[in-house]
Design a protein around this motif. Structure first.
Motif, PDB file in Angstrom:
ATOM      1  N   TRP A 116      -9.481  -6.108   7.185  1.00 20.80           N
ATOM      2  CA  TRP A 116      -9.534  -7.579   7.160  1.00 20.80           C
ATOM      3  C   TRP A 116     -10.216  -8.063   5.882  1.00 20.80           C
ATOM      4  CZ3 TRP A 116     -11.519  -7.192  12.785  1.00 20.80           C
ATOM      5  CH2 TRP A 116     -10.433  -7.167  13.679  1.00 20.80           C
ATOM      6  N   THR A 117     -11.227  -7.346   5.446  1.00 20.46           N
ATOM      7  CA  THR A 117     -11.937  -7.735   4.227  1.00 20.46           C
ATOM      8  C   THR A 117     -11.128  -7.412   2.975  1.00 20.46           C
ATOM      9  OG1 THR A 117     -14.093  -7.405   5.300  1.00 20.46           O
ATOM     10  CG2 THR A 117     -14.046  -7.418   2.893  1.00 20.46           C
ATOM     11  N   LEU A 118     -10.656  -6.178   2.864  1.00 22.42           N
ATOM     12  CA  LEU A 118      -9.904  -5.767   1.679  1.00 22.42           C
ATOM     13  C   LEU A 118      -8.583  -6.523   1.557  1.00 22.42           C
ATOM     14  CD1 LEU A 118     -10.429  -1.880   1.766  1.00 22.42           C
ATOM     15  CD2 LEU A 118     -11.631  -3.578   0.373  1.00 22.42           C
ATOM     16  N   GLY A 119      -8.034  -6.941   2.692  1.00 21.45           N
ATOM     17  CA  GLY A 119      -6.762  -7.644   2.678  1.00 21.45           C
ATOM     18  C   GLY A 119      -6.817  -8.993   1.986  1.00 21.45           C
ATOM     19  N   ARG A 120      -8.020  -9.507   1.755  1.00 23.52           N
ATOM     20  CA  ARG A 120      -8.145 -10.776   1.030  1.00 23.52           C
ATOM     21  C   ARG A 120      -7.667 -10.632  -0.404  1.00 23.52           C
ATOM     22  NH1 ARG A 120     -14.098 -12.767   1.340  1.00 23.52           N
ATOM     23  NH2 ARG A 120     -13.144 -14.577   0.329  1.00 23.52           N
ATOM     24  N   ARG A 121      -7.772  -9.433  -0.963  1.00 26.45           N
ATOM     25  CA  ARG A 121      -7.398  -9.217  -2.357  1.00 26.45           C
ATOM     26  C   ARG A 121      -6.264  -8.197  -2.522  1.00 26.45           C
ATOM     27  NH1 ARG A 121     -12.762 -10.141  -2.029  1.00 26.45           N
ATOM     28  NH2 ARG A 121     -13.641 -11.741  -3.431  1.00 26.45           N
ATOM     29  N   ASN A 122      -5.767  -7.713  -1.429  1.00 26.38           N
ATOM     30  CA  ASN A 122      -4.674  -6.743  -1.446  1.00 26.38           C
ATOM     31  C   ASN A 122      -3.598  -7.270  -0.506  1.00 26.38           C
ATOM     32  OD1 ASN A 122      -2.905  -4.605  -1.002  1.00 26.38           O
ATOM     33  ND2 ASN A 122      -4.501  -3.048  -0.868  1.00 26.38           N
ATOM     34  N   GLU A 123      -2.630  -7.980  -1.056  1.00 23.13           N
ATOM     35  CA  GLU A 123      -1.622  -8.630  -0.218  1.00 23.13           C
ATOM     36  C   GLU A 123      -0.743  -7.613   0.505  1.00 23.13           C
ATOM     37  OE1 GLU A 123       0.584 -10.994   1.993  1.00 23.13           O
ATOM     38  OE2 GLU A 123      -1.285 -11.526   0.962  1.00 23.13           O
ATOM     39  N   THR A 124      -0.532  -6.465  -0.112  1.00 28.73           N
ATOM     40  CA  THR A 124       0.242  -5.424   0.565  1.00 28.73           C
ATOM     41  C   THR A 124      -0.470  -4.987   1.838  1.00 28.73           C
ATOM     42  OG1 THR A 124       1.059  -4.626  -1.569  1.00 28.73           O
ATOM     43  CG2 THR A 124       1.288  -3.149   0.301  1.00 28.73           C
ATOM     44  N   LEU A 125      -1.786  -4.805   1.747  1.00 29.42           N
ATOM     45  CA  LEU A 125      -2.573  -4.455   2.921  1.00 29.42           C
ATOM     46  C   LEU A 125      -2.594  -5.608   3.911  1.00 29.42           C
ATOM     47  CD1 LEU A 125      -4.521  -2.660   4.508  1.00 29.42           C
ATOM     48  CD2 LEU A 125      -6.382  -3.526   3.056  1.00 29.42           C
ATOM     49  N   ALA A 126      -2.760  -6.828   3.428  1.00 35.89           N
ATOM     50  CA  ALA A 126      -2.807  -7.990   4.320  1.00 35.89           C
ATOM     51  C   ALA A 126      -1.535  -8.096   5.148  1.00 35.89           C
ATOM     52  CB  ALA A 126      -3.019  -9.263   3.506  1.00 35.89           C
ATOM     53  N   ALA A 127      -0.382  -7.854   4.514  1.00 35.08           N
ATOM     54  CA  ALA A 127       0.888  -7.912   5.244  1.00 35.08           C
ATOM     55  C   ALA A 127       0.937  -6.841   6.330  1.00 35.08           C
ATOM     56  CB  ALA A 127       2.047  -7.742   4.275  1.00 35.08           C
ATOM     57  N   SER A 128       0.406  -5.662   6.021  1.00 37.30           N
ATOM     58  CA  SER A 128       0.374  -4.577   7.004  1.00 37.30           C
ATOM     59  C   SER A 128      -0.567  -4.914   8.153  1.00 37.30           C
ATOM     60  CB  SER A 128      -0.063  -3.276   6.330  1.00 37.30           C
ATOM     61  OG  SER A 128      -0.039  -2.199   7.238  1.00 37.30           O
ATOM     62  N   VAL A 129      -1.703  -5.525   7.829  1.00 40.11           N
ATOM     63  CA  VAL A 129      -2.657  -5.926   8.863  1.00 40.11           C
ATOM     64  C   VAL A 129      -2.015  -6.940   9.801  1.00 40.11           C
ATOM     65  CG1 VAL A 129      -4.822  -7.142   9.304  1.00 40.11           C
ATOM     66  CG2 VAL A 129      -4.709  -5.419   7.495  1.00 40.11           C
ATOM     67  N   ARG A 130      -1.325  -7.911   9.246  1.00 39.10           N
ATOM     68  CA  ARG A 130      -0.665  -8.916  10.091  1.00 39.10           C
ATOM     69  C   ARG A 130       0.378  -8.273  11.003  1.00 39.10           C
ATOM     70  NH1 ARG A 130      -1.028 -11.912   5.105  1.00 39.10           N
ATOM     71  NH2 ARG A 130       1.140 -11.347   4.566  1.00 39.10           N
ATOM     72  N   GLU A 131       1.103  -7.322  10.466  1.00 37.78           N
ATOM     73  CA  GLU A 131       2.131  -6.637  11.254  1.00 37.78           C
ATOM     74  C   GLU A 131       1.506  -5.858  12.414  1.00 37.78           C
ATOM     75  OE1 GLU A 131       5.806  -3.439  10.605  1.00 37.78           O
ATOM     76  OE2 GLU A 131       4.449  -3.939   8.963  1.00 37.78           O
ATOM     77  N   GLN A 132       0.413  -5.160  12.139  1.00 38.99           N
ATOM     78  CA  GLN A 132      -0.240  -4.382  13.187  1.00 38.99           C
ATOM     79  C   GLN A 132      -0.929  -5.279  14.217  1.00 38.99           C
ATOM     80  OE1 GLN A 132       0.386  -1.249  13.504  1.00 38.99           O
ATOM     81  NE2 GLN A 132       1.488  -1.191  11.559  1.00 38.99           N
ATOM     82  N   MET A 133      -1.452  -6.409  13.778  1.00 44.21           N
ATOM     83  CA  MET A 133      -2.033  -7.366  14.734  1.00 44.21           C
ATOM     84  C   MET A 133      -0.946  -7.911  15.649  1.00 44.21           C
ATOM     85  SD  MET A 133      -4.759  -9.407  12.291  1.00 44.21           S
ATOM     86  CE  MET A 133      -5.342 -10.487  13.617  1.00 44.21           C
ATOM     87  N   ASP A 134       0.231  -8.182  15.093  1.00 45.55           N
ATOM     88  CA  ASP A 134       1.358  -8.635  15.911  1.00 45.55           C
ATOM     89  C   ASP A 134       1.732  -7.576  16.943  1.00 45.55           C
ATOM     90  OD1 ASP A 134       1.579 -11.058  14.612  1.00 45.55           O
ATOM     91  OD2 ASP A 134       3.182 -10.402  13.253  1.00 45.55           O
ATOM     92  N   ALA A 135       1.675  -6.304  16.538  1.00 45.39           N
ATOM     93  CA  ALA A 135       2.023  -5.221  17.457  1.00 45.39           C
ATOM     94  C   ALA A 135       1.057  -5.170  18.633  1.00 45.39           C
ATOM     95  CB  ALA A 135       2.024  -3.879  16.716  1.00 45.39           C
ATOM     96  N   TRP A 136      -0.257  -5.329  18.352  1.00 48.30           N
ATOM     97  CA  TRP A 136      -1.239  -5.324  19.433  1.00 48.30           C
ATOM     98  C   TRP A 136      -1.087  -6.555  20.321  1.00 48.30           C
ATOM     99  CZ3 TRP A 136      -3.430  -1.799  21.886  1.00 48.30           C
ATOM    100  CH2 TRP A 136      -3.910  -0.643  21.273  1.00 48.30           C
ATOM    101  N   GLN A 137      -0.817  -7.704  19.712  1.00 50.54           N
ATOM    102  CA  GLN A 137      -0.610  -8.916  20.496  1.00 50.54           C
ATOM    103  C   GLN A 137       0.575  -8.735  21.445  1.00 50.54           C
ATOM    104  OE1 GLN A 137       2.011 -11.257  20.279  1.00 50.54           O
ATOM    105  NE2 GLN A 137       1.103 -12.972  21.383  1.00 50.54           N
ATOM    106  N   LYS A 138       1.608  -8.047  20.979  1.00 53.04           N
ATOM    107  CA  LYS A 138       2.785  -7.803  21.809  1.00 53.04           C
ATOM    108  C   LYS A 138       2.431  -6.938  23.014  1.00 53.04           C
ATOM    109  CE  LYS A 138       7.440  -5.810  21.655  1.00 53.04           C
ATOM    110  NZ  LYS A 138       8.429  -5.084  20.799  1.00 53.04           N
ATOM    111  N   VAL A 139       1.585  -5.920  22.793  1.00 52.78           N
ATOM    112  CA  VAL A 139       1.175  -5.054  23.899  1.00 52.78           C
ATOM    113  C   VAL A 139       0.476  -5.875  24.984  1.00 52.78           C
ATOM    114  CG1 VAL A 139      -0.336  -3.150  24.578  1.00 52.78           C
ATOM    115  CG2 VAL A 139       1.005  -2.975  22.476  1.00 52.78           C
ATOM    116  N   PHE A 140      -0.496  -6.705  24.587  1.00 59.13           N
ATOM    117  CA  PHE A 140      -1.204  -7.539  25.552  1.00 59.13           C
ATOM    118  C   PHE A 140      -0.257  -8.535  26.215  1.00 59.13           C
ATOM    119  CE2 PHE A 140      -5.077  -6.067  23.455  1.00 59.13           C
ATOM    120  CZ  PHE A 140      -5.993  -6.047  24.497  1.00 59.13           C
TER     121      PHE A 140
END
Length: 230
Positions: A116-140
């Motif tokens: 979450w912190t590094l993703g502020r300056r690494n958009e490639t990582l930020a996009a991956s973080v958003r994708e994985q958060m969506d995956a967890w939200q889907k599980v719940f």
């Protein structure tokens, strides 16, 4: 004056070398964090020159992103498998909350917090973080929707409730990283709150004795290849 010759790396196929670099990056991230992923550190772990790692991973931002996704998606897939073994939505939601609050998973929690912190300056990582958060939200969300359909839960907006539960789990796990004991037995307190959020009968989501014993992390420690999202 004599000098000790440098030991040459064993020659491997491109596929073998790429897999070795990927695994080394995963191990380093779990041990020391995503910020420890440098050409030099990965090369040292593999036992090759930094230039060879750069040949296979020319973009370190991309390597950080893919390493994060590999670690997190493995856990998502593992937990989804555990949920499929439960008899109904109340048991699934209870096990889901209990499993994610298991302190043996704090190395993955640390990966999330750092991402979450590094993703502020690494958009490639930020996009991956958003994708994985969506995956967890889907599980719940799927568990909550199943509970609605069976009459176990009463929720008007399952997506919103899923995000709220996920946010509380993330917050409690982040606090656990610094061993804060502001709330004892955080699992029990969270389950009581979740019962109210999903409209479940009080006590219906109680953690069963031994639930954590059957939910210890396994796949995320040694994934057998890049896992797919559930």
């Amino acid at each position: 004056m004599s000098s000790t010759p440098q030991k040459r790396a064993v020659r491997k196929s491109p596929a073998e070398r790429a897999a070795e670099i990927t695994e080394a990056a995963r191990e380093i991230a779990l041990e020391a964090g995503l910020s420890a992923l440098t050409l030099r550190n990965v090369a040292a772990r593999v036992g090759v020159a930094s230039g060879l790692v750069a040949h296979y991973q020319p973009n370190m931002d991309a390597l950080v992103s893919s390493t994060f996704a590999t670690i997190v998606a493995a856990e998502t897939q593992e937990v989804a498998g555990l949920l499929s073994q439960q008899p109904g939505p109340p048991e699934r939601l209870s096990l889901l909350v209990d499993t994610l609050l298991d302190n043996s998973r704090l190395d993955v929690t640390a990966i999330w917090v750092e991402a979450w912190t590094l993703g502020r300056r690494n958009e490639t990582l930020a996009a991956s973080v958003r994708e994985q958060m969506d995956a967890w939200q889907k599980v719940f969300q799927e568990v909550v929707e199943e509970g609605n359909a069976s009459g176990s839960f009463n929720v008007s907006d399952s997506a919103a409730v899923a995000w709220q539960i996920l946010g509380m789990v993330d917050g409690l796990n982040a606090q656990a990283l610094v061993r804060w004991d502001g709330v004892n037995d955080r699992g029990t307190h969270l389950v009581r709150a979740v019962e109210g959020m999903v409209g479940a009968a009080r006590g219906s989501l109680s953690t069963k004795p031994g639930a954590q014993t059957h939910a210890k992390p396994t796949a995320r420690h040694r994934p057998q290849g890049p896992p797919s999202l559930p």
